[in-house]
Motif scaffolding. Structure first.
Motif, PDB file in Angstrom:
ATOM      1  N   ALA A  30      62.694  21.189 -49.675  1.00 39.17           N
ATOM      2  CA  ALA A  30      63.880  20.431 -50.081  1.00 39.17           C
ATOM      3  C   ALA A  30      63.673  19.865 -51.479  1.00 39.17           C
ATOM      4  CB  ALA A  30      64.150  19.304 -49.098  1.00 39.17           C
ATOM      5  N   THR A  31      64.684  20.071 -52.317  1.00 38.63           N
ATOM      6  CA  THR A  31      64.702  19.547 -53.677  1.00 38.63           C
ATOM      7  C   THR A  31      66.045  18.842 -53.880  1.00 38.63           C
ATOM      8  OG1 THR A  31      65.582  21.651 -54.492  1.00 38.63           O
ATOM      9  CG2 THR A  31      63.185  21.364 -54.581  1.00 38.63           C
ATOM     10  N   VAL A  32      66.205  18.218 -55.050  1.00 35.94           N
ATOM     11  CA  VAL A  32      67.455  17.525 -55.363  1.00 35.94           C
ATOM     12  C   VAL A  32      67.935  17.974 -56.731  1.00 35.94           C
ATOM     13  CG1 VAL A  32      68.536  15.280 -55.761  1.00 35.94           C
ATOM     14  CG2 VAL A  32      66.835  15.530 -53.970  1.00 35.94           C
ATOM     15  N   GLY A  33      69.234  18.304 -56.823  1.00 35.18           N
ATOM     16  CA  GLY A  33      69.824  18.717 -58.088  1.00 35.18           C
ATOM     17  C   GLY A  33      70.175  17.531 -58.966  1.00 35.18           C
ATOM     18  N   SER A  39      69.072  20.203 -51.640  1.00 33.82           N
ATOM     19  CA  SER A  39      69.121  21.640 -51.395  1.00 33.82           C
ATOM     20  C   SER A  39      67.848  22.023 -50.664  1.00 33.82           C
ATOM     21  CB  SER A  39      69.216  22.383 -52.734  1.00 33.82           C
ATOM     22  OG  SER A  39      69.224  23.771 -52.535  1.00 33.82           O
ATOM     23  N   VAL A  40      67.977  22.869 -49.652  1.00 38.12           N
ATOM     24  CA  VAL A  40      66.809  23.259 -48.868  1.00 38.12           C
ATOM     25  C   VAL A  40      66.810  24.761 -48.655  1.00 38.12           C
ATOM     26  CG1 VAL A  40      67.899  22.895 -46.594  1.00 38.12           C
ATOM     27  CG2 VAL A  40      65.427  22.667 -46.822  1.00 38.12           C
ATOM     28  N   GLU A  66      65.717  22.598 -60.298  1.00 35.54           N
ATOM     29  CA  GLU A  66      65.788  21.282 -59.668  1.00 35.54           C
ATOM     30  C   GLU A  66      64.456  20.555 -59.765  1.00 35.54           C
ATOM     31  OE1 GLU A  66      69.430  22.360 -56.608  1.00 35.54           O
ATOM     32  OE2 GLU A  66      67.375  22.354 -55.831  1.00 35.54           O
ATOM     33  N   LEU A  67      63.347  21.284 -59.605  1.00 39.61           N
ATOM     34  CA  LEU A  67      62.030  20.662 -59.719  1.00 39.61           C
ATOM     35  C   LEU A  67      61.724  20.239 -61.154  1.00 39.61           C
ATOM     36  CD1 LEU A  67      60.007  22.917 -57.283  1.00 39.61           C
ATOM     37  CD2 LEU A  67      60.622  20.510 -56.959  1.00 39.61           C
ATOM     38  N   ALA A  68      62.243  20.976 -62.128  1.00 40.42           N
ATOM     39  CA  ALA A  68      62.058  20.581 -63.528  1.00 40.42           C
ATOM     40  C   ALA A  68      62.768  19.257 -63.801  1.00 40.42           C
ATOM     41  CB  ALA A  68      62.570  21.676 -64.462  1.00 40.42           C
ATOM     42  N   GLY A  69      63.946  19.083 -63.207  1.00 37.95           N
ATOM     43  CA  GLY A  69      64.720  17.862 -63.419  1.00 37.95           C
ATOM     44  C   GLY A  69      64.217  16.675 -62.616  1.00 37.95           C
ATOM     45  N   ALA A  74      60.183  17.713 -50.609  1.00 40.23           N
ATOM     46  CA  ALA A  74      59.797  17.529 -49.217  1.00 40.23           C
ATOM     47  C   ALA A  74      59.620  18.909 -48.606  1.00 40.23           C
ATOM     48  CB  ALA A  74      60.861  16.735 -48.461  1.00 40.23           C
ATOM     49  N   LEU A  75      58.628  19.027 -47.732  1.00 43.79           N
ATOM     50  CA  LEU A  75      58.347  20.264 -47.016  1.00 43.79           C
ATOM     51  C   LEU A  75      58.455  19.997 -45.523  1.00 43.79           C
ATOM     52  CD1 LEU A  75      55.034  21.286 -48.860  1.00 43.79           C
ATOM     53  CD2 LEU A  75      57.367  22.079 -49.387  1.00 43.79           C
ATOM     54  N   LEU A  76      58.816  21.031 -44.770  1.00 43.56           N
ATOM     55  CA  LEU A  76      58.848  20.922 -43.315  1.00 43.56           C
ATOM     56  C   LEU A  76      58.336  22.221 -42.714  1.00 43.56           C
ATOM     57  CD1 LEU A  76      59.680  19.625 -40.590  1.00 43.56           C
ATOM     58  CD2 LEU A  76      61.907  20.725 -40.907  1.00 43.56           C
ATOM     59  N   PHE A  77      57.303  22.110 -41.896  1.00 43.99           N
ATOM     60  CA  PHE A  77      56.828  23.218 -41.068  1.00 43.99           C
ATOM     61  C   PHE A  77      57.338  22.966 -39.662  1.00 43.99           C
ATOM     62  CE2 PHE A  77      53.784  22.921 -44.474  1.00 43.99           C
ATOM     63  CZ  PHE A  77      53.449  24.238 -44.755  1.00 43.99           C
TER      64      PHE A  77
END
Length: 196
Positions: A30-33, A39-40, A66-69, A74-77
């Motif tokens: 999961a990232t954020v714009g 967004s996932v 999104e990661l650059a910004g 968050a990660l989920l297994f």
């Protein structure tokens, strides 16, 4: 019972490899714009140690933008066969080129070629266009090694928080949470439980 979240994760991952029928290393990222919209998507874990959790992707993709910004994720297994999940949150950094090169060299040839052919996350008018691009790249690197594209590489999520969730009868689940403390003085974790 271990009090090291990385050792616990390794133990759970080992069990998942033995019990999950497909992609035990699959994780939701999961990232954020820039607009604040989350967004996932699913990606594959390709490395884990005390430094964090590593995945690889096109650095011109939506997730990379999104990661650059906002370099946090968050990660989920979720391992259905084990009735377990692990949630991870923390900052994201770019993996060193030599590490990305080594992983890229271990990929199957078609996967390497696909990294060159795909304009990941961009609109595609017709599947035939992508297939033609793949054929062009295939011809370009015929008979030789496929180098890592400059726009492709790894990301590492360094956890500040790791939660281990274990299903229990009657929804009386067990939740252990580890929170990083004293980052400046080295790796230390506080541990606690959460209500299900």
């Amino acid at each position: 019972m271990t009090h090291d979240p990385h050792a616990l994760f390794q133990s759970w991952m080992k069990e998942a490899r033995a019990s999950e029928p497909n992609d035990s290393n699959a994780m939701a990222l999961a990232t954020v714009g820039a607009d604040g919209m989350p967004s996932v998507r699913m990606v594959l874990l390709k490395g884990h140690d005390a430094r964090g959790f590593v995945f690889y992707t096109n650095r011109e993709s939506r997730k990379a933008g999104e990661l650059a910004g906002d370099p946090k994720a968050a990660l989920l297994f979720h391992w259905k066969s084990l009735r377990r999940q692990v949630r991870i949150e923390g900052p994201v950094s770019i993996v060193a080129d030599d590490e990305s090169d080594a992983y890229f060299a271990s990929r199957g040839r078609d996967s390497q070629l696909g990294a060159w052919a795909s304009e990941q996350s961009r609109p595609l008018a017709d599947r035939a266009i992508f297939e033609a691009r793949f054929a062009e790249v295939q011809a370009r690197f015929e008979g030789g090694d496929v180098p890592r594209p400059p726009h492709w590489g790894g990301y590492r999520v360094t956890p500040d928080r790791i939660e281990f969730w274990q299903d229990r009868a009657h929804r009386l689940h067990e939740r252990r949470v580890f929170t990083r403390t004293g980052v400046a003085s080295g790796e230390a974790w506080s541990e606690g439980l959460l209500y299900p």
